[in-house]
Design an enzyme around this catalytic site. Structure first.
Site, PDB file in Angstrom:
ATOM      1  NE  ARG A  92      41.902  35.783  19.698  1.00 51.62           N
ATOM      2  CZ  ARG A  92      42.649  35.027  20.500  1.00 51.62           C
ATOM      3  NH1 ARG A  92      42.279  33.772  20.756  1.00 51.62           N
ATOM      4  NH2 ARG A  92      43.739  35.521  21.059  1.00 51.62           N
ATOM      5  CE1 TYR A 143      40.180  36.311  23.399  1.00 52.85           C
ATOM      6  CE2 TYR A 143      41.523  38.145  22.640  1.00 52.85           C
ATOM      7  CZ  TYR A 143      41.357  37.022  23.427  1.00 52.85           C
ATOM      8  OH  TYR A 143      42.378  36.610  24.255  1.00 52.85           O
ATOM      9  CG  HIS A 149      33.212  25.420  20.308  1.00 51.42           C
ATOM     10  ND1 HIS A 149      33.343  26.719  20.755  1.00 51.42           N
ATOM     11  CD2 HIS A 149      34.015  24.664  21.099  1.00 51.42           C
ATOM     12  CE1 HIS A 149      34.184  26.751  21.787  1.00 51.42           C
ATOM     13  NE2 HIS A 149      34.595  25.523  22.020  1.00 51.42           N
ATOM     14  NE  ARG A 204      48.692  30.285  22.789  1.00 47.19           N
ATOM     15  CZ  ARG A 204      49.476  31.160  22.162  1.00 47.19           C
ATOM     16  NH1 ARG A 204      50.756  31.240  22.464  1.00 47.19           N
ATOM     17  NH2 ARG A 204      48.984  31.978  21.249  1.00 47.19           N
ATOM     18  CE  LYS A 205      52.709  34.404  23.472  1.00 53.12           C
ATOM     19  NZ  LYS A 205      53.382  34.951  22.263  1.00 53.12           N
ATOM     20  N   GLY A 206      46.150  35.318  25.353  1.00 49.70           N
ATOM     21  CA  GLY A 206      45.053  36.269  25.403  1.00 49.70           C
ATOM     22  C   GLY A 206      45.399  37.645  24.876  1.00 49.70           C
TER      23      GLY A 206
END
Length: 317
Positions: free
Chosen positions: A154, A217, A132, A273-275
């Protein structure tokens, strides 16, 4: 931070679960402020990492044929990690039923240690691992060997919201009293791995390096098959059109999320989670949105990374 085992999926899953449980137990014994430590001015999670690990990281020996992923937290690292493992596996040997073997190993160099770095010397190529940390914090051997690095970004508004939920749902990280508190810390870089914008500015300097490829992303969400093909070509891995479609089909965020318990054990629901794109609208106030707009304008307007992020499309009402 890679599952060890006898080669079977069940053994790997059991070892990974045991490792996660060990970290969760350790975290329970720590005060919130003890869940992080500061190294060279940047915060890191203290349970999976340490000062000793980050010091030893400088001596890690990369290979030219390694497949490296780098991204700021919650930009899609885990998603791309699974995609790349699938690409590499199919490129080498697709099983008869068309399903690759164990692809769940997550190897973040900041979460390993000197002993694990030594063990990695025995791993067959191509090794897949990531960080990271930004360009300047990668082991110097990666730069010396011109090892190829896939960098994932992202849009910052969705990244901030995803990072906030990750902190609130992750027992290994300190939680925040509110979204407003997290937003203040995010904007000043007082979160683990530091400032999103510092990361982007450092990578911008290396945008055109031949061993660096930057993807977003959002572009993977727009056309995953095209993204799979692009990633494979960057690493010199050959795939047929049928293989590309197969990887893209089982590599959607929803498919990864549905399979998260298998690939990441109990931690899967924390990671996936949601994406979705545009989730920032659920938390950002008008003032916060304007503050982020101004920060983006000051840091990334006119840059190549800024253009790739399509800020006006994804971060404006």
């Amino acid at each position: 931070m890679e599952a060890k085992g006898d080669g079977s999926a069940e053994a790997d899953k059991a070892d990974f679960q045991k490792m996660i449980q060990g970290m969760l137990e350790k975290a329970k014994q720590l005060k919130p402020e003890e869940l992080v430590f500061r190294y060279k001015g940047v915060l890191y999670p203290s349970v999976p990492s340490s000062v000793q690990t980050l010091q030893a990281l400088g001596n890690f020996q990369a290979r030219p044929e390694d497949l490296v992923i780098s991204s700021y937290p919650k930009c899609g690292f885990n998603w791309v990690n699974l995609l790349l493992r699938d690409i590499a596996f199919i490129n080498q040997n697709e099983s008869e039923d068309g399903k690759p073997g164990v692809r769940s190993q997550l190897k973040l160099l900041e979460f390993e240690n000197a002993g694990n770095y030594e063990e990695m010397k025995n791993d067959p190529s191509p090794r897949i691992y990531g960080m990271h940390g930004h360009y300047n914090n990668l082991p110097s051997s990666i730069h010396q060997k011109k090892t190829k690095i896939l960098v994932v970004f992202r849009n910052p508004k969705d990244n901030a919201v995803s990072y906030y939920h990750f902190c609130q749902n992750n027992p290994l990280l300190p939680t925040f009293s509110s979204w407003d508190e997290f937003f203040r810390n995010y904007m000043t870089g007082e979160v683990c791995w530091g400032s999103y914008f510092d990361h982007a500015l450092v990578w911008e300097k290396h945008f055109d390096d031949e061993n660096v490829k930057i993807v977003t992303y959002e572009e993977l969400k727009e056309n995953l098959a095209k993204g799979v093909q692009s990633i494979a070509e960057f690493f010199g891995l050959s795939l047929s059109e049928e293989q590309i479609q197969k990887i893209a089909g089982r590599g959607t965020f929803q498919a990864m999320s549905d399979n998260a318990e298998k690939t990441h054990s109990s931690f899967g629901k924390v990671i996936f989670r949601k994406g979705v794109v545009g989730d920032w609208k659920t938390l950002f106030t008008k003032e916060q949105s304007e503050e982020m707009d101004a920060k983006f304008e000051a840091c990334l307007a006119g840059t190549k990374i800024g253009a790739m992020l399509k800020y006006d499309l994804y971060c404006k009402e």
